[in-house]
Scaffold this motif. Sequence first.
Motif, short mmCIF file in Angstrom:
data_model
loop_
_atom_site.label_atom_id
_atom_site.label_comp_id
_atom_site.label_asym_id
_atom_site.label_seq_id
_atom_site.Cartn_x
_atom_site.Cartn_y
_atom_site.Cartn_z
N LEU A 154 0.84 -1.21 0.00
CA LEU A 154 0.00 0.00 0.00
C LEU A 154 0.87 1.26 0.00
O LEU A 154 1.62 1.50 0.95
CB LEU A 154 -0.92 0.00 1.22
CG LEU A 154 -1.88 1.18 1.33
CD1 LEU A 154 -2.90 1.15 0.19
CD2 LEU A 154 -2.60 1.17 2.68
N ASN A 155 0.77 2.06 -1.06
CA ASN A 155 1.53 3.30 -1.14
C ASN A 155 0.59 4.50 -1.21
O ASN A 155 -0.64 4.36 -1.14
CB ASN A 155 2.49 3.27 -2.33
CG ASN A 155 1.77 3.11 -3.67
OD1 ASN A 155 0.67 3.64 -3.87
ND2 ASN A 155 2.38 2.38 -4.60
N ASP A 156 1.15 5.69 -1.35
CA ASP A 156 0.36 6.92 -1.33
C ASP A 156 -0.73 6.94 -2.39
O ASP A 156 -1.90 7.27 -2.10
CB ASP A 156 1.27 8.14 -1.55
CG ASP A 156 2.29 8.33 -0.44
OD1 ASP A 156 2.32 7.49 0.49
OD2 ASP A 156 3.04 9.31 -0.50
N GLU A 157 -0.38 6.62 -3.61
CA GLU A 157 -1.35 6.67 -4.70
C GLU A 157 -2.45 5.63 -4.52
O GLU A 157 -3.62 5.88 -4.85
CB GLU A 157 -0.65 6.48 -6.05
CG GLU A 157 0.27 7.63 -6.43
CD GLU A 157 -0.45 8.97 -6.42
OE1 GLU A 157 -1.55 9.05 -7.00
OE2 GLU A 157 0.08 9.92 -5.83
N GLN A 158 -2.10 4.48 -4.03
CA GLN A 158 -3.09 3.42 -3.83
C GLN A 158 -4.05 3.77 -2.70
O GLN A 158 -5.25 3.46 -2.76
CB GLN A 158 -2.38 2.10 -3.57
CG GLN A 158 -1.67 1.58 -4.82
CD GLN A 158 -0.59 0.57 -4.52
OE1 GLN A 158 -0.17 0.40 -3.39
NE2 GLN A 158 -0.14 -0.13 -5.56
N LEU A 159 -3.56 4.46 -1.68
CA LEU A 159 -4.46 4.94 -0.63
C LEU A 159 -5.48 5.93 -1.20
O LEU A 159 -6.66 5.90 -0.84
CB LEU A 159 -3.66 5.59 0.50
CG LEU A 159 -4.48 6.09 1.70
CD1 LEU A 159 -5.21 4.95 2.38
CD2 LEU A 159 -3.57 6.81 2.71
N LYS A 160 -5.04 6.76 -2.12
CA LYS A 160 -5.96 7.71 -2.77
C LYS A 160 -7.03 6.99 -3.57
O LYS A 160 -8.16 7.47 -3.69
CB LYS A 160 -5.18 8.66 -3.68
CG LYS A 160 -4.30 9.64 -2.95
CD LYS A 160 -3.53 10.50 -3.94
CE LYS A 160 -2.60 11.47 -3.24
NZ LYS A 160 -1.81 12.28 -4.21
N MET A 161 -6.71 5.81 -4.11
CA MET A 161 -7.69 5.04 -4.87
C MET A 161 -8.83 4.53 -3.99
O MET A 161 -9.88 4.14 -4.51
CB MET A 161 -7.00 3.85 -5.55
CG MET A 161 -6.01 4.24 -6.61
SD MET A 161 -5.10 2.82 -7.27
CE MET A 161 -3.90 3.65 -8.30
N ILE A 168 -3.61 -1.35 9.05
CA ILE A 168 -2.59 -1.59 8.03
C ILE A 168 -1.38 -2.24 8.69
O ILE A 168 -0.78 -1.65 9.59
CB ILE A 168 -2.17 -0.27 7.34
CG1 ILE A 168 -3.38 0.43 6.72
CG2 ILE A 168 -1.12 -0.54 6.28
CD1 ILE A 168 -3.08 1.80 6.17
N ASN A 169 -1.05 -3.42 8.25
CA ASN A 169 0.13 -4.12 8.75
C ASN A 169 1.16 -4.18 7.63
O ASN A 169 1.12 -5.03 6.76
CB ASN A 169 -0.24 -5.53 9.22
CG ASN A 169 0.93 -6.24 9.88
OD1 ASN A 169 1.99 -5.65 10.10
ND2 ASN A 169 0.75 -7.50 10.20
N GLY A 170 2.09 -3.22 7.66
CA GLY A 170 3.05 -3.08 6.58
C GLY A 170 2.52 -2.11 5.54
O GLY A 170 1.33 -2.13 5.21
N SER A 171 3.38 -1.22 5.04
CA SER A 171 2.95 -0.27 4.02
C SER A 171 4.18 0.39 3.40
O SER A 171 5.31 0.18 3.86
CB SER A 171 2.03 0.81 4.61
OG SER A 171 2.78 1.66 5.47
N GLU A 172 3.93 1.20 2.39
CA GLU A 172 4.99 1.99 1.77
C GLU A 172 4.60 3.46 1.76
O GLU A 172 5.04 4.24 0.90
CB GLU A 172 5.24 1.49 0.34
CG GLU A 172 5.78 0.06 0.28
CD GLU A 172 6.00 -0.43 -1.14
OE1 GLU A 172 5.57 0.26 -2.07
OE2 GLU A 172 6.62 -1.50 -1.30
N LEU A 173 3.78 3.87 2.70
CA LEU A 173 3.32 5.26 2.75
C LEU A 173 4.45 6.20 3.15
O LEU A 173 5.24 5.90 4.04
CB LEU A 173 2.18 5.39 3.75
CG LEU A 173 0.89 4.62 3.44
CD1 LEU A 173 -0.08 4.72 4.62
CD2 LEU A 173 0.25 5.14 2.17
#
Length: 293
Positions: free
Chosen positions: A74-81, A93-98
């Motif tokens: 999960l990254n910034d753009e995917q969170l926006k989706m 969220i367990n693990g992310s790339e935010l």
Amino acid sequence: MKSLIFFVLLLIPGLLLAEEPNVAELEKINIKVVRHNGLIDELQVFCDGYTNSEYELIGKLSGLKSISFSGKQLNDEQLKMLSGLKDLEYILINGSELTDEGYRGFLAFPKLKKLSLFHPSREQVTFTGKGLAHLKDHPRLTQLTFAGATAGNEAFAAISQITQLELFREWHNTETSAELEYLTKLENLKTIRLGQRLPNWGKKTPASFDNKTLALLAKMPSLEVVELTEARLDYDGLAQLKSLPKLKKIIISQVDVSATDIEKLKAELPHVEIDWKPLTEAQAKMLSKNLKI
């Protein structure tokens, strides 16, 4: 009539795009679905290997109340989706790339009450923890868990700005006891859980949570429930909690403290529920070997 037909034709593509996925489609991409009254209101998402298309599919579930992500995709753009999920009340969220800036994305969920962040953006230079300050602008967010992060000082400084919090839980981050001082700014906090920092391997790392730390909690008069884990404590340290005017319950587990000290504390606080679980042999080894305290 022609105008009406044209208007309907304009609407149809939007309706098709908004069509929600069914259970079979979700299960096909490694999602566990929970329904209530026949409606999908909770997802448990195992997102390793996801691309943008999977997040776009999830983003169509407009009535979703709760979602959990396990993985590191999960990254910034995917969170926006996912910003169309306006009914979300709980996100885990367990693990992310935010990144720090990515945390602004949580403001898109107006009903969000509870956010749990485990192992967030570990070892990533784009995340220092200061981005958590964006959450201060979320009017309904009152519960936050922050655990397993390779972030400390800036993260706790940012968390101290989320003054609407009523519950905060933390463990296995890189904070020091000095950085926990920031938490005294959370003037509306009713429940807190303190766990131990993870050691900096190869270096001597003082405990972030010990008897001295409890003096900080004594400065937080709004506290009603205090949960203490993974520490070495004694009566003198715990007795500092007697000054909390609204204290109702103390939970103590995985803590090296004597039964005698607990009984003495119970006698001093007869109107406070004290839930104590004695330290097991395995937990004692964990304190020494894994947490280095």
